[in-house]
Scaffold this active site. Structure first.
Site, PDB file in Angstrom:
ATOM      1  N   ASP A  54       0.926  -1.406  -0.230  1.00 55.50           N
ATOM      2  CA  ASP A  54       0.207   0.043  -0.353  1.00 55.50           C
ATOM      3  C   ASP A  54       1.253   1.097   0.246  1.00 55.50           C
ATOM      4  O   ASP A  54      -0.059   2.267  -0.388  1.00 55.50           O
ATOM      5  CB  ASP A  54      -1.345   0.082   0.829  1.00 55.50           C
ATOM      6  CG  ASP A  54      -0.146   0.000   2.563  1.00 55.50           C
ATOM      7  OD1 ASP A  54       0.924  -0.450   2.602  1.00 55.50           O
ATOM      8  OD2 ASP A  54      -1.257  -0.088   3.707  1.00 55.50           O
ATOM      9  N   SER A  55       2.152   0.734   0.129  1.00 56.41           N
ATOM     10  CA  SER A  55       3.146   1.924  -0.203  1.00 56.41           C
ATOM     11  C   SER A  55       2.709   2.762  -1.490  1.00 56.41           C
ATOM     12  O   SER A  55       3.437   4.192  -2.133  1.00 56.41           O
ATOM     13  CB  SER A  55       4.488   1.670   0.071  1.00 56.41           C
ATOM     14  OG  SER A  55       4.661   0.663  -1.189  1.00 56.41           O
TER      15      SER A  55
ATOM     16  N   ASP B 161      -1.202  -5.721  -1.033  1.00 56.55           N
ATOM     17  CA  ASP B 161      -0.935  -5.208   0.880  1.00 56.55           C
ATOM     18  C   ASP B 161      -2.570  -5.013   0.584  1.00 56.55           C
ATOM     19  O   ASP B 161      -3.787  -4.505  -0.293  1.00 56.55           O
ATOM     20  CB  ASP B 161      -0.387  -4.055   0.808  1.00 56.55           C
ATOM     21  CG  ASP B 161       1.040  -4.244   1.902  1.00 56.55           C
ATOM     22  OD1 ASP B 161       0.181  -5.155   2.736  1.00 56.55           O
ATOM     23  OD2 ASP B 161       0.724  -3.011   2.339  1.00 56.55           O
TER      24      ASP B 161
ATOM     25  N   LYS C 281      -1.279  -9.449   2.425  1.00 55.20           N
ATOM     26  CA  LYS C 281      -0.484  -8.800   3.853  1.00 55.20           C
ATOM     27  C   LYS C 281      -1.530  -8.000   4.636  1.00 55.20           C
ATOM     28  O   LYS C 281      -2.486  -7.464   3.704  1.00 55.20           O
ATOM     29  CB  LYS C 281       0.250  -7.732   3.700  1.00 55.20           C
ATOM     30  CG  LYS C 281       1.285  -7.242   4.565  1.00 55.20           C
ATOM     31  CD  LYS C 281       2.833  -7.163   4.076  1.00 55.20           C
ATOM     32  CE  LYS C 281       3.600  -6.308   4.101  1.00 55.20           C
ATOM     33  NZ  LYS C 281       2.282  -4.485   3.927  1.00 55.20           N
TER      34      LYS C 281
ATOM     35  N   GLU D 158      -2.075  -6.206   7.925  1.00 55.60           N
ATOM     36  CA  GLU D 158      -0.692  -5.252   9.203  1.00 55.60           C
ATOM     37  C   GLU D 158      -1.139  -5.260  10.468  1.00 55.60           C
ATOM     38  O   GLU D 158      -2.548  -5.100  10.878  1.00 55.60           O
ATOM     39  CB  GLU D 158      -0.536  -3.904   9.323  1.00 55.60           C
ATOM     40  CG  GLU D 158      -0.178  -3.279   7.757  1.00 55.60           C
ATOM     41  CD  GLU D 158       0.585  -1.749   7.795  1.00 55.60           C
ATOM     42  OE1 GLU D 158      -0.169  -1.042   8.309  1.00 55.60           O
ATOM     43  OE2 GLU D 158       1.419  -1.498   6.941  1.00 55.60           O
TER      44      GLU D 158
ATOM     45  N   GLU E  54       9.069  -4.530  10.783  1.00 56.57           N
ATOM     46  CA  GLU E  54      10.063  -2.849  10.272  1.00 56.57           C
ATOM     47  C   GLU E  54      10.258  -2.434  11.308  1.00 56.57           C
ATOM     48  O   GLU E  54       9.621  -2.519  12.812  1.00 56.57           O
ATOM     49  CB  GLU E  54       8.369  -2.758   9.091  1.00 56.57           C
ATOM     50  CG  GLU E  54       9.175  -1.324   8.951  1.00 56.57           C
ATOM     51  CD  GLU E  54       7.879  -0.399   7.373  1.00 56.57           C
ATOM     52  OE1 GLU E  54       6.921  -1.240   7.227  1.00 56.57           O
ATOM     53  OE2 GLU E  54       7.933   0.562   7.358  1.00 56.57           O
TER      54      GLU E  54
HETATM   55  O1  KIV Z   1       3.205  -0.854   1.901  1.00 59.81           O
HETATM   56  C1  KIV Z   1       4.561  -1.937   1.624  1.00 59.81           C
HETATM   57  O2  KIV Z   1       5.626  -1.382   0.628  1.00 59.81           O
HETATM   58  C2  KIV Z   1       4.989  -2.623   2.931  1.00 59.81           C
HETATM   59  C3  KIV Z   1       6.867  -2.604   3.035  1.00 59.81           C
HETATM   60  C4  KIV Z   1       7.052  -1.611   3.241  1.00 59.81           C
HETATM   61  C5  KIV Z   1       7.136  -4.152   4.346  1.00 59.81           C
HETATM   62  O3  KIV Z   1       4.176  -2.529   3.531  1.00 59.81           O
END
Ligand code: KIV
Length: 267
Positions: free
Chosen positions: A45-46, A84, A114, A116, A183
């Site tokens: 989600d970056s 994510d 993924k 969190e 992280e």
């Molecule tokens: O969103 C992302 O890119 C991440 C990584 C930094 C692990 O969660």
């Protein structure tokens, strides 16, 4: 011919060889990183920050994640594609979590998701796993909690916070995750967590003892002028390379040096 990477392959790497994970959000980059033989492409989600220009990941929607995931999976990478789950796609309850994880698999064609958090989202993780969707956990500096953390800070420094993180990791493993991102946590804590788990840990700012490493591709390639956190190693300086190339192109267009005869069609 390289075989497609599965979650079983990732689990089998524990104690044998490091897991290589990198982010991608579009077809062009996915093709390149897949040719570089990475194990996992994370559609993080970056994307909200590096692709959409948002200030943080909180404004990322499910539709954005489905779109970026599909852009990556359309090129049929051999790497495992993990997508994510964005902010508010799972926090409100088990039903949302399963339906939204299902969208990333069904519409985005990801192979895993993924999530969190640890104990506070454990019911959601269990429910997604129960739907036969592989889940990667994410502990430590979880960017969706930026306001609760009061900024992007190293986590797990106090004894109590370290203890919580260790319990979260064991709870996630018990709930069925196939790996956990750690992280921005102290190296010694990441080492202890890694030793305590059967599933691999994948570190970002968590030191060399993790079972694998992940970086955001734009950070690894040096595509930003300002963002230079301690945990990033820049393997290229593409901001400058791209700027130089475009500056040359602009100069040649203005001077009419481009296009030259070799770039033109004869009548
Ligand atoms: O969103 C992302 O890119 C991440 C990584 C930094 C692990 O969660």
């Amino acid at each position: 011919m390289r075989k497609p990477v599965t979650v079983l392959d990732i689990l089998a790497k524990k104690g044998k060889e490091p897991v290589v994970m990198v982010t991608s959000y579009d077809a062009t980059m996915a093709r390149i990183v897949d040719e570089a033989d990475v194990d996992i492409i994370l559609v993080g989600d970056s994307a909200g920050m590096v692709m959409a220009g948002l200030e943080n990941t909180l404004g990322v929607s499910m539709d954005m994640m489905v779109y970026h995931t599909l852009c990556v999976t359309r090129v049929k990478p051999k790497a495992l594609v993990v997508a994510d789950m964005p902010f508010l796609s799972y926090q409100a309850g088990v039903h949302d979590a399963v339906v939204n994880a299902g969208r990333l698999i069904q519409e985005g064609c990801a192979q895993a998701v993924k999530v969190e958090g640890g104990m506070r989202v454990i019911d959601q993780v269990r429910a997604i796993v129960k739907a036969d969707i592989p889940v990667m956990g994410h502990l430590g500096l979880t960017p969706q909690s930026v306001h609760a953390f009061g900024g992007y800070k190293v986590q797990g420094r106090s004894e109590a916070a370290a203890q919580r993180l260790k319990e979260d990791a064991l709870a996630l493993e018990d709930a069925g995750v196939f790996s956990i991102v750690l992280e921005c946590v102290p190296t010694s804590l990441a080492e202890e967590v890694t030793r305590s788990l059967v599933v691999p840990t994948i570190g970002i700012g968590a030191g060399p003892a993790c079972d694998g490493q992940v970086l955001v591709i734009q950070d690894l390639l040096g595509m930003s002028k300002e963002f230079k956190p301690k945990f990033v190693k820049r393997y290229a300086e593409l901001f400058d390379s791209i700027k130089d190339a475009v500056t040359t192109y602009a100069r040649e267009v203005r001077s009419r040096a481009f296009p030259s005869e070799e770039h033109c069609f004869k009548g």
